[in-house]
Enzyme design. Structure first.
Site: not given
Ligand SMILES: Nc1ccn([C@@H]2O[C@H](COP(=O)(O)O)[C@@H](O)[C@H]2O)c(=O)n1
Ligand SMILES: [Mg+2]
Length: 298
Positions: A49, A51
């Site tokens: 991922d 953020d």
């Protein structure tokens, strides 16, 4: 003389024995780690991922790090109604996103609503990629401590990295570029803007939100065909939905899932430990992923 490989024992790895590192099933993880090590770099891929996973969850003074959407919003040329509406949406939906008491099904509906309202306000203005690149310079230090080392090892070992983000792809790419960690082995799958008559016209499809990061949105990319022979995976995420990011790979794959837990730690810990093989509490570094890579490299 050929040396027989030494079995890795979790208790001998200091980076997995910190107070902030929680492992529900050490026996299973030990087996997985030994498979990762025996496969070596040639069998490895990273799925991460962006953020609050590649970037930190908080800075050293405790403030939240900007998300890729917030980085985009700091472009001065954007119309003020976009930035104010986007902020309002964040203030409404982010607390829902991280609220452990809301059932998943209900949460997914809210997230679909958040991303589709964001899509609706991303219309009718010009977007300057160069301005975003300039803005992103300010955010390059948001990357986790030792991120440069993490990407350098991966680059040297020729290990592909899939950055799978429900954020804004243009910002993700700009920040990685400005931090000097974006190279041919790094692929970003995320939400990218489309344009009509030179103006922004919402997201390209399919829209990726926090809870649909799985094979359904990966299917249109060429990513799986590029890495089909790499069945050892280190997956990293900060949201429970991130654990699904490698769902499309063959069931024979060996996946070590690392979850970075920051919000509502007590309420979330059990669920995170059920979902991720390694849970790191308020850890803003790449120490654990680097520790694993060093084992595999050696
Ligand atoms: N309009 C929006 C929508 C989402 N966010 C935040 O972005 C994060 C998604 O990015 P990942 O790389 O973590 O998949 C998500 O967690 C939201 O909090 C936003 O800031 N603005
Ligand atoms: Mg995230």
């Amino acid at each position: 003389m050929k040396m027989s490989p030494k079995t890795i024992r979790l208790k001998e790895l200091p980076f997995l024995n910190e107070q902030t590192c929680k492992i529900k099933n050490p026996e299973k993880l030990e087996i997985q780690l030994n498979e990762l090590v025996s496969g070596g770099p040639a069998k490895l891929q990273i799925v991460s991922d962006f953020d609050h996973t590649i970037t930190k969850q908080r800075t050293s003074n405790g403030t939240a790090c900007a998300t890729s959407f917030e980085i985009f919003s700091s472009c001065k040329s954007l119309p003020s109604n976009y930035t104010s509406e986007s902020k309002k949406l964040f203030n409404k939906y982010h607390p829902i996103e991280i609220d452990p008491s809301i059932p998943l099904k209900e949460k997914v509906n809210h997230m679909i609503e958040w991303w589709s309202k964001t899509n609706d306000i991303l219309v009718g203005f010009a977007f300057d990629g160069k301005e975003l690149d300039d803005v992103a310079i300010k955010y390059k230090d948001c990357l986790r401590d030792r991120s440069d080392e993490f990407f350098e090892i991966l680059d040297k070992l020729d290990v592909p990295v899939l950055v799978f983000s429900a954020g804004l792809g243009h910002s993700v790419e700009s920040v990685l570029k400005q931090a000097n960690v974006y190279n041919d082995r790094v692929k970003v799958i995320s939400n990218f803007l489309q344009t009509k008559d030179g103006l922004v016209n919402g997201f390209k499809h399919p829209i990726i939100h926090t809870f649909n990061k799985n094979e359904t949105v990966l299917v249109e990319s060429d990513y799986s065909s590029l890495v089909h022979d790499r069945d050892n995976i280190i997956l990293m995420g900060d949201s429970l939905g991130d654990a699904d990011m490698a769902n499309g790979v063959p069931s024979s794959s060996n996946i070590v899932k690392i979850g970075f837990l920051f919000h509502h730690v007590n309420e979330n810990l059990e669920k995170y430990m059920d979902t991720f093989d390694i849970v790191l509490i308020d850890d803003q570094t790449m120490n654990v992923p680097i520790g694993l890579l060093n084992l595999i490299k050696n």
